[in-house]
Design a protein around this motif. Structure first.
Motif, PDB file in Angstrom:
ATOM      1  N   HIS A   1       0.841  -1.196   0.000  1.00 42.23           N
ATOM      2  CA  HIS A   1       0.000   0.000   0.000  1.00 42.23           C
ATOM      3  C   HIS A   1       0.876   1.247   0.000  1.00 42.23           C
ATOM      4  CE1 HIS A   1      -2.929  -2.982   1.233  1.00 42.23           C
ATOM      5  NE2 HIS A   1      -3.868  -2.116   0.894  1.00 42.23           N
TER       6      HIS A   1
ATOM      7  N   ASN B   1      -6.797   9.793   9.961  1.00 44.00           N
ATOM      8  CA  ASN B   1      -8.175   9.870  10.477  1.00 44.00           C
ATOM      9  C   ASN B   1      -8.785  11.246  10.245  1.00 44.00           C
ATOM     10  OD1 ASN B   1      -8.068   7.215  11.220  1.00 44.00           O
ATOM     11  ND2 ASN B   1      -7.598   7.624  13.359  1.00 44.00           N
TER      12      ASN B   1
ATOM     13  N   PRO C   1      -2.506  -0.600   9.090  1.00 44.85           N
ATOM     14  CA  PRO C   1      -2.847  -1.562  10.143  1.00 44.85           C
ATOM     15  C   PRO C   1      -2.169  -1.212  11.463  1.00 44.85           C
ATOM     16  CG  PRO C   1      -2.145  -2.684   8.131  1.00 44.85           C
ATOM     17  CD  PRO C   1      -1.841  -1.236   7.954  1.00 44.85           C
TER      18      PRO C   1
ATOM     19  N   TYR D   1      -0.989   6.613  16.083  1.00 47.05           N
ATOM     20  CA  TYR D   1      -0.822   5.153  16.065  1.00 47.05           C
ATOM     21  C   TYR D   1      -0.925   4.605  17.489  1.00 47.05           C
ATOM     22  CZ  TYR D   1       1.035   0.587  14.762  1.00 47.05           C
ATOM     23  OH  TYR D   1       1.182  -0.762  14.555  1.00 47.05           O
TER      24      TYR D   1
ATOM     25  N   PHE E   1      -6.915   7.285  -0.568  1.00 42.00           N
ATOM     26  CA  PHE E   1      -7.175   6.872   0.807  1.00 42.00           C
ATOM     27  C   PHE E   1      -6.698   5.441   0.976  1.00 42.00           C
ATOM     28  CE2 PHE E   1     -10.328  10.340   0.831  1.00 42.00           C
ATOM     29  CZ  PHE E   1     -10.039  10.894   2.065  1.00 42.00           C
TER      30      PHE E   1
ATOM     31  N   HIS F   1      -7.073  -0.188  12.517  1.00 41.55           N
ATOM     32  CA  HIS F   1      -6.530   0.550  11.379  1.00 41.55           C
ATOM     33  C   HIS F   1      -6.613   2.055  11.613  1.00 41.55           C
ATOM     34  CE1 HIS F   1      -7.633  -3.304   9.512  1.00 41.55           C
ATOM     35  NE2 HIS F   1      -6.573  -3.077   8.766  1.00 41.55           N
ATOM     36  N   LEU F   2      -5.722   2.779  10.969  1.00 39.20           N
ATOM     37  CA  LEU F   2      -5.820   4.234  10.858  1.00 39.20           C
ATOM     38  C   LEU F   2      -6.156   4.549   9.404  1.00 39.20           C
ATOM     39  CD1 LEU F   2      -2.602   5.374  12.780  1.00 39.20           C
ATOM     40  CD2 LEU F   2      -4.961   5.668  13.526  1.00 39.20           C
ATOM     41  N   LEU F   3      -7.012   5.530   9.192  1.00 40.04           N
ATOM     42  CA  LEU F   3      -7.334   5.968   7.839  1.00 40.04           C
ATOM     43  C   LEU F   3      -6.314   7.031   7.437  1.00 40.04           C
ATOM     44  CD1 LEU F   3      -9.278   6.011   5.386  1.00 40.04           C
ATOM     45  CD2 LEU F   3     -10.511   7.851   6.576  1.00 40.04           C
TER      46      LEU F   3
ATOM     47  N   THR G   1      -5.495   2.428   4.406  1.00 36.95           N
ATOM     48  CA  THR G   1      -5.440   2.210   5.840  1.00 36.95           C
ATOM     49  C   THR G   1      -4.044   1.770   6.265  1.00 36.95           C
ATOM     50  OG1 THR G   1      -6.191  -0.076   5.636  1.00 36.95           O
ATOM     51  CG2 THR G   1      -7.890   1.614   6.027  1.00 36.95           C
TER      52      THR G   1
END
Length: 145
Positions: free
Chosen positions: A91, A102, A143, A116, A139, A126-128, A141
């Motif tokens: 990613h 977020n 983990p 985090y 966008f 997860h964080l966006l 995520t």
């Protein structure tokens, strides 16, 4: 008057008149000046490794902006290293700029570390992230382990 001279005589909160010319027509627009965003004031480099996520992050200083060819005015935190053992889906990539976590703007690596750690404490998985890369914004995520 030269634009640079005009700008140097203004202060945040001042209202200025801008005359726009577009398609042969003039339009007067009044703008209220604001302050330079904190993300544009980063001059000192800082680096943070989030070992649990397999990433290393750096503040975007002028030197970093030039070295990684980051567009001028782009706020965020640069991804400098990605451990392939942690991100098997690839990613994040080296050279990505994390703009938001977020839906909150970030410009220092420590801000991402704090987000985090808070997510981990809160049991989030997860964080966006909003990430800018050469191909545009995306966008994804991050983990939380």
């Amino acid at each position: 008057m030269v634009l640079v001279e005009a700008v140097s005589m203004t202060r945040p909160g001042d209202e200025v008149l801008i005359i726009l010319k577009r398609l042969g027509r003039k339009k007067n627009v009044k703008l209220k000046l604001g302050r330079k965003p904190a993300s544009w004031k980063v001059v000192k480099g800082s680096v943070t490794a989030i070992k649990e996520a397999g990433i290393t992050l750096a503040a975007v200083t002028e030197e970093i902006r030039n070295r990684f060819n980051i567009r001028w005015g782009s706020p965020g935190v640069l991804v400098t290293l990605v451990d392939p053992n942690f991100d098997k889906n690839k990613h994040l990539q080296r050279g990505d700029v994390i703009v938001q976590i977020n839906q909150q703007p970030v410009w220092l690596p420590g801000q991402i570390r704090v987000a985090y750690d808070e997510a981990k404490k809160g049991g989030l998985r997860h964080l966006l992230m909003l990430v800018e890369r050469a191909s545009g914004f995306e966008f994804m995520t991050l983990p939380v382990k």
